[in-house]
Design a protein around this motif. Structure first.
Motif, PDB file in Angstrom:
ATOM      1  N   TRP A 110      38.698  35.672  34.963  1.00 32.51           N
ATOM      2  CA  TRP A 110      39.532  36.809  35.348  1.00 32.51           C
ATOM      3  C   TRP A 110      39.730  37.858  34.267  1.00 32.51           C
ATOM      4  CZ3 TRP A 110      40.416  37.512  40.266  1.00 32.51           C
ATOM      5  CH2 TRP A 110      40.386  36.408  41.120  1.00 32.51           C
ATOM      6  N   TYR A 116      34.207  39.125  35.262  1.00 29.57           N
ATOM      7  CA  TYR A 116      35.098  39.665  36.286  1.00 29.57           C
ATOM      8  C   TYR A 116      34.388  40.717  37.145  1.00 29.57           C
ATOM      9  CZ  TYR A 116      39.046  42.129  38.412  1.00 29.57           C
ATOM     10  OH  TYR A 116      39.903  42.735  39.308  1.00 29.57           O
ATOM     11  N   THR A 120      33.623  37.502  39.723  1.00 26.88           N
ATOM     12  CA  THR A 120      34.932  37.194  40.298  1.00 26.88           C
ATOM     13  C   THR A 120      35.441  38.307  41.209  1.00 26.88           C
ATOM     14  OG1 THR A 120      35.396  36.067  38.200  1.00 26.88           O
ATOM     15  CG2 THR A 120      37.216  36.317  39.745  1.00 26.88           C
ATOM     16  N   LYS A 121      35.465  39.519  40.712  1.00 25.17           N
ATOM     17  CA  LYS A 121      35.984  40.637  41.503  1.00 25.17           C
ATOM     18  C   LYS A 121      35.200  40.849  42.795  1.00 25.17           C
ATOM     19  CE  LYS A 121      37.066  45.576  41.295  1.00 25.17           C
ATOM     20  NZ  LYS A 121      37.056  46.790  40.419  1.00 25.17           N
ATOM     21  N   PHE A 124      36.078  37.861  45.434  1.00 26.42           N
ATOM     22  CA  PHE A 124      37.399  37.888  46.050  1.00 26.42           C
ATOM     23  C   PHE A 124      37.614  39.170  46.853  1.00 26.42           C
ATOM     24  CE2 PHE A 124      38.073  34.412  43.190  1.00 26.42           C
ATOM     25  CZ  PHE A 124      39.000  33.615  43.837  1.00 26.42           C
ATOM     26  N   ALA A 125      36.992  40.268  46.450  1.00 23.16           N
ATOM     27  CA  ALA A 125      37.094  41.498  47.231  1.00 23.16           C
ATOM     28  C   ALA A 125      36.377  41.354  48.562  1.00 23.16           C
ATOM     29  CB  ALA A 125      36.502  42.667  46.434  1.00 23.16           C
ATOM     30  N   SER A 128      38.414  39.287  51.131  1.00 23.88           N
ATOM     31  CA  SER A 128      39.735  39.797  51.473  1.00 23.88           C
ATOM     32  C   SER A 128      39.573  40.932  52.469  1.00 23.88           C
ATOM     33  CB  SER A 128      40.481  40.300  50.221  1.00 23.88           C
ATOM     34  OG  SER A 128      40.613  39.265  49.264  1.00 23.88           O
ATOM     35  N   PRO A 137      41.826  41.370  43.874  1.00 23.58           N
ATOM     36  CA  PRO A 137      41.241  40.901  42.609  1.00 23.58           C
ATOM     37  C   PRO A 137      42.014  41.389  41.387  1.00 23.58           C
ATOM     38  CG  PRO A 137      39.521  41.665  44.082  1.00 23.58           C
ATOM     39  CD  PRO A 137      40.818  42.080  44.701  1.00 23.58           C
ATOM     40  N   ALA A 141      43.821  39.099  38.641  1.00 25.08           N
ATOM     41  CA  ALA A 141      43.428  39.246  37.239  1.00 25.08           C
ATOM     42  C   ALA A 141      44.637  39.545  36.360  1.00 25.08           C
ATOM     43  CB  ALA A 141      42.390  40.365  37.097  1.00 25.08           C
TER      44      ALA A 141
END
Length: 290
Positions: A110, A116, A120-121, A124-125, A128, A137, A141
């Motif tokens: 994160w 990220y 990661t970003k 999760f984006a 969602s 995200p 973070a």
């Protein structure tokens, strides 16, 4: 007959049943204890906006912090054969994971800019719903960064840059201790997995399986072959079905890319036809930016 149990948690990827540490702990413990869960992967909807994810329904109690029995009401317990000393060791090692390993994992996924932005970003984006994918995200973070600084930024370490070296040093030491404790055993207390195995698996599996562009901690884990084998054994013995949907991952990614392109195309058309103040979502965008 025990009531059916429903688990709401972040979905799976990277050949894991979930990419979320706490969700993995609950899923693994349920398997070890023989608890049958109906798993429902959820996105960050308003139903879970309070942050209670994973969430177990039907009056189910799940104490994630240092709680060996995750399902006390239903009397599912993977630790019933442990001695008092082994129970105390379990609590100590779970505390070690939270103190030494968790901050580095939060930083890896994160806070590290490369991981990220590349992994990661986007994940999760994409998982969602609109428009939550724009800020979920960033919210997660920010929470990760705050947690690291709150627990580790003691004098004379005050910034994340100063803390970074310390947390990775602690995490590598923690991994070494876990590797030494596991040794050549299949699980931490013999041939049957317990709550400690669930916690260690939940922490290590994402680090073991994710494709991290910046992965100093991941590289250290790969050198500890018994811990990598430990994660692979649990996945093979208890979550074989988790990897099956991802055999068609390329098709899923292609569909997601087409959907993204379609949304962008429609957004561009709206921008050309309407003034910005009249566009849908303009008020939401203003609030998020402010």
């Amino acid at each position: 007959m025990a009531a059916s149990m429903e688990l709401l948690c972040w979905g799976g990827d990277w050949d894991l049943p979930s990419v979320h540490t706490e969700s993995l702990i609950v899923l693994a413990y349920a398997k070890f204890a023989g608890a049958k869960l109906t798993v429902k992967p959820v996105d960050w909807t308003w139903r879970t906006i309070t942050g209670k994810n994973p969430d177990i329904l039907n009056d189910f109690v799940c104490e994630m912090n240092r709680q060996p029995s995750l399902f006390p009401k239903q009397r599912f317990n993977a630790d019933y054969e442990l001695s008092a000393k082994q129970g105390a060791d379990t609590m100590a090692y779970i505390a070690l994971l939270e103190e030494k390993l968790q901050p580095a994992l939060l930083h890896t996924f994160w806070v590290d800019a490369e991981n990220y932005s590349s992994l990661t970003k986007p994940w999760f984006a994409a998982h969602s719903p609109f428009p939550l994918g724009f800020f979920v995200p960033g919210r997660l973070a920010g929470a990760a960064l705050s947690r690291i600084l709150l627990t580790k930024a003691e004098a004379p370490l005050h910034s994340i840059t100063e803390v970074e070296g310390k947390i990775y040093s602690d995490a590598k030491e923690c991994l070494n201790l876990l590797s030494h404790r596991l040794g050549t055993s299949l699980y931490f207390f013999g041939n049957a997995p317990t709550s400690l195995d669930a916690f260690v698996f939940g922490y290590l599996a994402p680090l073991h399986k994710a494709s991290l562009p910046s992965g100093q901690l991941q590289q250290h884990l790969k050198q500890l072959h018994n811990l990598c084998h430990f994660c692979s054994t649990i996945l093979q013995n208890y979550f074989t079905e988790a990897g099956r949907p991802h055999s068609n991952q390329d098709a899923v990614d292609a569909n997601l890319q087409k959907l993204t392109q379609l949304v962008n195309k429609e957004s561009n058309l709206i921008e050309k036809v309407l003034p910005k103040s009249a566009q849908p979502g303009h008020d939401v965008e203003k609030r998020l930016i402010s």
